[in-house]
Motif scaffolding. Structure first.
Motif, PDB file in Angstrom:
ATOM      1  N   ARG A 211       0.697  -1.172   0.019  1.00 49.99           N
ATOM      2  CA  ARG A 211      -0.136  -0.152   0.076  1.00 49.99           C
ATOM      3  C   ARG A 211       1.028   1.303  -0.022  1.00 49.99           C
ATOM      4  O   ARG A 211       0.418   2.340  -0.375  1.00 49.99           O
ATOM      5  CB  ARG A 211      -0.991   0.070   1.281  1.00 49.99           C
ATOM      6  N   GLY A 212       2.073   0.996   0.329  1.00 52.73           N
ATOM      7  CA  GLY A 212       2.999   2.331   0.300  1.00 52.73           C
ATOM      8  C   GLY A 212       3.309   2.875  -0.957  1.00 52.73           C
ATOM      9  O   GLY A 212       3.609   4.015  -1.070  1.00 52.73           O
ATOM     10  N   LYS A 214       0.886   3.658  -2.856  1.00 53.31           N
ATOM     11  CA  LYS A 214      -0.150   4.631  -2.789  1.00 53.31           C
ATOM     12  C   LYS A 214      -1.291   4.512  -4.039  1.00 53.31           C
ATOM     13  O   LYS A 214      -2.519   4.840  -3.731  1.00 53.31           O
ATOM     14  CB  LYS A 214       0.361   6.211  -3.162  1.00 53.31           C
ATOM     15  N   SER A 236       1.091  -7.048  -1.740  1.00 54.19           N
ATOM     16  CA  SER A 236       0.368  -7.741  -0.617  1.00 54.19           C
ATOM     17  C   SER A 236      -1.231  -7.597  -0.933  1.00 54.19           C
ATOM     18  O   SER A 236      -1.764  -7.201  -1.919  1.00 54.19           O
ATOM     19  CB  SER A 236       0.560  -6.394   0.699  1.00 54.19           C
ATOM     20  N   LYS A 237      -1.879  -8.219   0.383  1.00 54.60           N
ATOM     21  CA  LYS A 237      -3.397  -8.603  -0.030  1.00 54.60           C
ATOM     22  C   LYS A 237      -4.199  -7.262  -0.197  1.00 54.60           C
ATOM     23  O   LYS A 237      -4.833  -7.337  -1.080  1.00 54.60           O
ATOM     24  CB  LYS A 237      -3.919  -9.250   1.258  1.00 54.60           C
ATOM     25  N   HIS A 250      -0.864 -11.835  -5.280  1.00 54.42           N
ATOM     26  CA  HIS A 250      -1.146 -11.577  -3.989  1.00 54.42           C
ATOM     27  C   HIS A 250      -0.201 -12.848  -3.104  1.00 54.42           C
ATOM     28  O   HIS A 250      -0.356 -13.974  -3.375  1.00 54.42           O
ATOM     29  CB  HIS A 250      -2.524 -11.703  -3.673  1.00 54.42           C
ATOM     30  N   GLY A 252       1.551 -14.187   0.578  1.00 51.91           N
ATOM     31  CA  GLY A 252       1.188 -14.599   2.104  1.00 51.91           C
ATOM     32  C   GLY A 252       0.231 -15.578   2.451  1.00 51.91           C
ATOM     33  O   GLY A 252       0.140 -16.719   1.701  1.00 51.91           O
ATOM     34  N   GLN A 253      -0.293 -15.506   3.781  1.00 51.11           N
ATOM     35  CA  GLN A 253      -1.036 -16.525   4.323  1.00 51.11           C
ATOM     36  C   GLN A 253      -2.183 -16.988   3.472  1.00 51.11           C
ATOM     37  O   GLN A 253      -2.474 -18.288   3.384  1.00 51.11           O
ATOM     38  CB  GLN A 253      -1.400 -16.157   5.663  1.00 51.11           C
ATOM     39  N   ALA A 271       3.237  -7.446   8.020  1.00 53.54           N
ATOM     40  CA  ALA A 271       2.260  -7.751   8.788  1.00 53.54           C
ATOM     41  C   ALA A 271       2.484  -9.549   8.723  1.00 53.54           C
ATOM     42  O   ALA A 271       2.922 -10.012   8.071  1.00 53.54           O
ATOM     43  CB  ALA A 271       0.808  -7.725   8.303  1.00 53.54           C
ATOM     44  N   GLN A 273       0.735 -11.947   8.456  1.00 50.04           N
ATOM     45  CA  GLN A 273      -0.119 -12.710   7.496  1.00 50.04           C
ATOM     46  C   GLN A 273       0.916 -12.724   6.150  1.00 50.04           C
ATOM     47  O   GLN A 273       0.824 -13.672   5.394  1.00 50.04           O
ATOM     48  CB  GLN A 273      -1.325 -12.467   6.972  1.00 50.04           C
ATOM     49  N   ASN A 288      11.100   1.006   3.402  1.00 50.88           N
ATOM     50  CA  ASN A 288       9.883   1.393   3.900  1.00 50.88           C
ATOM     51  C   ASN A 288      10.406   2.582   4.443  1.00 50.88           C
ATOM     52  O   ASN A 288      11.776   2.772   5.105  1.00 50.88           O
ATOM     53  CB  ASN A 288       9.473   0.324   4.995  1.00 50.88           C
ATOM     54  N   ASP A 290       9.110   3.995   7.030  1.00 54.72           N
ATOM     55  CA  ASP A 290       9.101   3.825   8.492  1.00 54.72           C
ATOM     56  C   ASP A 290      10.052   2.950   9.205  1.00 54.72           C
ATOM     57  O   ASP A 290       9.861   1.728   9.101  1.00 54.72           O
ATOM     58  CB  ASP A 290       7.579   3.272   8.950  1.00 54.72           C
ATOM     59  N   ALA A 293       8.989  -0.171  10.820  1.00 52.49           N
ATOM     60  CA  ALA A 293       8.063  -1.251  10.197  1.00 52.49           C
ATOM     61  C   ALA A 293       8.572  -2.443  10.536  1.00 52.49           C
ATOM     62  O   ALA A 293       9.505  -2.774  10.444  1.00 52.49           O
ATOM     63  CB  ALA A 293       8.119  -0.936   8.588  1.00 52.49           C
ATOM     64  N   GLY A 305      13.434   4.700   3.603  1.00 54.07           N
ATOM     65  CA  GLY A 305      13.320   5.678   2.781  1.00 54.07           C
ATOM     66  C   GLY A 305      12.131   5.702   2.089  1.00 54.07           C
ATOM     67  O   GLY A 305      11.299   4.843   2.081  1.00 54.07           O
ATOM     68  N   ALA A 307      10.029   5.315  -0.999  1.00 55.72           N
ATOM     69  CA  ALA A 307       9.979   4.330  -2.257  1.00 55.72           C
ATOM     70  C   ALA A 307      10.048   5.241  -3.509  1.00 55.72           C
ATOM     71  O   ALA A 307      10.714   4.597  -4.543  1.00 55.72           O
ATOM     72  CB  ALA A 307       8.929   3.405  -2.263  1.00 55.72           C
TER      73      ALA A 307
HETATM   74  P1  FAD Z   1      -0.038  -1.167   5.029  1.00 50.01           P
HETATM   75  O1  FAD Z   1      -0.058  -1.963   6.240  1.00 50.01           O
HETATM   76  O2  FAD Z   1      -0.713  -0.224   4.822  1.00 50.01           O
HETATM   77  O3  FAD Z   1       1.418  -0.686   4.982  1.00 50.01           O
HETATM   78  C1  FAD Z   1       1.964   0.211   4.019  1.00 50.01           C
HETATM   79  C2  FAD Z   1       3.417   0.140   4.478  1.00 50.01           C
HETATM   80  O4  FAD Z   1       4.130   1.004   3.360  1.00 50.01           O
HETATM   81  C3  FAD Z   1       3.824   0.983   5.674  1.00 50.01           C
HETATM   82  O5  FAD Z   1       4.720  -0.001   6.378  1.00 50.01           O
HETATM   83  C4  FAD Z   1       4.461   2.339   5.484  1.00 50.01           C
HETATM   84  O6  FAD Z   1       5.378   2.711   6.524  1.00 50.01           O
HETATM   85  C5  FAD Z   1       4.818   2.167   4.107  1.00 50.01           C
HETATM   86  N1  FAD Z   1       5.042   3.325   2.817  1.00 50.01           N
HETATM   87  C6  FAD Z   1       4.085   4.096   2.993  1.00 50.01           C
HETATM   88  N2  FAD Z   1       4.517   5.195   2.157  1.00 50.01           N
HETATM   89  C7  FAD Z   1       5.623   4.761   1.826  1.00 50.01           C
HETATM   90  C8  FAD Z   1       6.653   5.405   0.837  1.00 50.01           C
HETATM   91  N3  FAD Z   1       6.150   6.242   0.280  1.00 50.01           N
HETATM   92  N4  FAD Z   1       8.076   4.625   0.745  1.00 50.01           N
HETATM   93  C9  FAD Z   1       8.226   3.595   1.351  1.00 50.01           C
HETATM   94  N5  FAD Z   1       7.149   3.024   2.346  1.00 50.01           N
HETATM   95  C10 FAD Z   1       5.934   3.546   2.475  1.00 50.01           C
HETATM   96  N6  FAD Z   1      -1.817  -9.515   3.874  1.00 50.01           N
HETATM   97  C11 FAD Z   1      -0.852  -9.994   2.840  1.00 50.01           C
HETATM   98  O7  FAD Z   1      -0.070  -9.292   2.343  1.00 50.01           O
HETATM   99  N7  FAD Z   1      -1.117 -11.207   2.553  1.00 50.01           N
HETATM  100  C12 FAD Z   1      -1.770 -12.448   2.886  1.00 50.01           C
HETATM  101  O8  FAD Z   1      -1.976 -13.315   2.717  1.00 50.01           O
HETATM  102  C13 FAD Z   1      -2.893 -11.964   4.117  1.00 50.01           C
HETATM  103  N8  FAD Z   1      -3.723 -12.581   4.674  1.00 50.01           N
HETATM  104  C14 FAD Z   1      -4.553 -12.063   5.671  1.00 50.01           C
HETATM  105  C15 FAD Z   1      -5.252 -13.004   6.302  1.00 50.01           C
HETATM  106  C16 FAD Z   1      -6.149 -12.555   7.246  1.00 50.01           C
HETATM  107  C17 FAD Z   1      -6.943 -13.576   8.026  1.00 50.01           C
HETATM  108  C18 FAD Z   1      -6.010 -11.245   7.722  1.00 50.01           C
HETATM  109  C19 FAD Z   1      -6.841 -10.839   8.957  1.00 50.01           C
HETATM  110  C20 FAD Z   1      -5.223 -10.373   7.117  1.00 50.01           C
HETATM  111  C21 FAD Z   1      -4.390 -10.771   6.015  1.00 50.01           C
HETATM  112  N9  FAD Z   1      -3.622  -9.838   5.410  1.00 50.01           N
HETATM  113  C22 FAD Z   1      -2.745 -10.278   4.317  1.00 50.01           C
HETATM  114  C23 FAD Z   1      -3.595  -8.603   5.583  1.00 50.01           C
HETATM  115  C24 FAD Z   1      -2.220  -8.128   6.546  1.00 50.01           C
HETATM  116  O9  FAD Z   1      -2.553  -8.328   7.810  1.00 50.01           O
HETATM  117  C25 FAD Z   1      -1.871  -6.579   6.431  1.00 50.01           C
HETATM  118  O10 FAD Z   1      -3.057  -5.742   6.534  1.00 50.01           O
HETATM  119  C26 FAD Z   1      -1.248  -6.289   4.974  1.00 50.01           C
HETATM  120  O11 FAD Z   1      -0.433  -7.119   4.627  1.00 50.01           O
HETATM  121  C27 FAD Z   1      -0.873  -4.932   4.903  1.00 50.01           C
HETATM  122  O12 FAD Z   1      -0.583  -4.548   3.364  1.00 50.01           O
HETATM  123  P2  FAD Z   1       0.598  -3.460   3.243  1.00 50.01           P
HETATM  124  O13 FAD Z   1       1.855  -3.676   4.100  1.00 50.01           O
HETATM  125  O14 FAD Z   1       0.654  -3.407   1.821  1.00 50.01           O
HETATM  126  O15 FAD Z   1      -0.155  -2.121   3.709  1.00 50.01           O
END
Ligand code: FAD
Length: 323
Positions: A211-212, A214, A236-237, A250, A252-253, A271, A273, A288, A290, A293, A305, A307
């Motif tokens: 999600r980072g 955007k 990521s999911k 996608h 992960g878990q 995360a 998962q 990342n 943060d 993280a 840094g 992305a």
């Molecule tokens: P976020 O948690 O929103 O993280 C975004 C990251 O990007 C943050 O660390 C932030 O610091 C960083 N960031 C933001 N802007 C920038 C930038 N400009 N430059 C660098 N870094 C930046 N998730 C999976 O991925 N796979 C799975 O299989 C999966 N299965 C799941 C199963 C269950 C039952 C549940 C409850 C959840 C599951 N999830 C799964 C979801 C998981 O819990 C997290 O919500 C998900 O992985 C978060 O995705 P993300 O890291 O892309 O987003």
């Protein structure tokens, strides 16, 4: 007695995981002093067929029926079990790929054999009792699985063993299987290609983003980094849930579990998962903004840094390095 290895191909070219399976079968065959027969089903280029001898097969058996042009679980499992019986193979090896996962249990049931799926090591043998290692609990543990009895089917995790060269003077012969109507009861109407140029489950390098990033409009730089590195792309999911990327990416878990040599995670929090499907990667690089993280805790290398600043620099650096 012999070892039979089923070798998968895509559009007539053997997959890297198939070559790993042949090399693994050769090492198993050497341990038990048995010849290795490789089995190819469907249309494959002549040069590809000949190459199989490089990885240790003593004989290549080809099955090229028109009905078997497309992969079919029931039919392929029947043919592999039939050929195993015909060449007296007590051990069947294949890749634990998408297709392998579908057919390994069927082959084991047909042969009344023990099933060792997801193997990551050569077997330890004590007579008819073999043990293999496999990952368990989303890669958090290594399980030792015991395969008892005279026959066993081993499905090897892609990227867990090298495709080592063991050149042989291999012979090639064709085989005509006895297919029943039940074997052909599934009909494939259409095949839709995934967007990944490099197959994600088999990729040695995976460039993955979260999600980072955007929004989907920013994926060009993720793809460019993947192209420069010859990598597959993943996500990521939430990214695939939002429709930014196809669900096939996608990880992960609840998505694909991948085991590349290098996993680059961009803007992914780490995360539990997500980690469940990627923590078996040999080297993990996290980008990342943060520093707190969670992904950094499992990273081999971390870049704190933005992305949007780091990726263009990495792409330039890798391009310069390649030239
Ligand atoms: P976020 O948690 O929103 O993280 C975004 C990251 O990007 C943050 O660390 C932030 O610091 C960083 N960031 C933001 N802007 C920038 C930038 N400009 N430059 C660098 N870094 C930046 N998730 C999976 O991925 N796979 C799975 O299989 C999966 N299965 C799941 C199963 C269950 C039952 C549940 C409850 C959840 C599951 N999830 C799964 C979801 C998981 O819990 C997290 O919500 C998900 O992985 C978060 O995705 P993300 O890291 O892309 O987003």
């Amino acid at each position: 007695m012999s070892v039979l290895v089923y070798i998968e191909h895509v559009d007539g070219a053997f997959k890297k995981s198939a070559l790993e399976a042949v090399s693994y079968a050769k090492e198993v065959g050497t341990l038990i002093n048995q010849p290795v027969y490789a089995l190819s089903i469907g249309e494959v280029a002549e040069s590809e067929l000949e190459n199989i001898g490089t990885y240790g097969a003593d004989k290549l058996i080809t099955v090229n029926n028109a009905e078997l042009k497309q992969f079919l679980n029931q039919a392929y499992a029947s043919v592999i079990a039939e050929v195993a019986t015909s060449v007296g193979a007590d051990t069947v090896v294949l890749s634990n790929s998408f297709s392998g996962k579908g057919i390994a249990p069927r082959i084991a049931a047909k042969l009344n054999a023990a099933l060792g799926d997801g193997a990551i090591s050569l077997p330890q043998m004590s007579g008819d009792s073999w043990t293999i290692q496999k990952t368990a609990f989303s890669n958090k543990a290594i399980a030792t699985e015991q395969l008892d009895g005279q026959k066993r089917v081993i499905a090897l995790t892609p990227n867990s063993m090298e495709a080592k060269e063991h050149p042989t003077s291999m012979t090639i012969e064709s085989y005509q299987p006895n297919l029943s109507p039940g074997d052909l009861s599934t009909v494939i109407k259409d095949i839709v290609r995934a967007t990944n140029k490099v197959s994600l489950p088999e990729a040695e390098i995976v460039v993955s983003a979260g999600r980072g990033m955007k929004g989907p409009e920013n994926w060009a730089m993720v793809e460019e980094l993947a192209n420069v590195l010859g990598a597959a792309t993943a996500c990521s999911k939430p990214v695939s849930d939002a429709g930014w990327r196809p669900h096939a990416e996608h990880v992960g878990q609840t998505g694909l579990a991948v085991t590349p040599k290098l996993y680059i995670a961009i803007g992914i929090s780490g995360a539990i998962q997500h980690l469940a499907g990627v923590s078996a990667s040999k080297t993990i690089v996290v980008i990342n903004k943060d520093p707190e993280a969670p992904f950094f805790k499992v990273a081999d290398y971390g870049i704190v840094g933005d992305a949007f600043e780091v990726l263009p620099q990495l792409i330039e650096a890798f391009k310069t390095y390649k030239n």
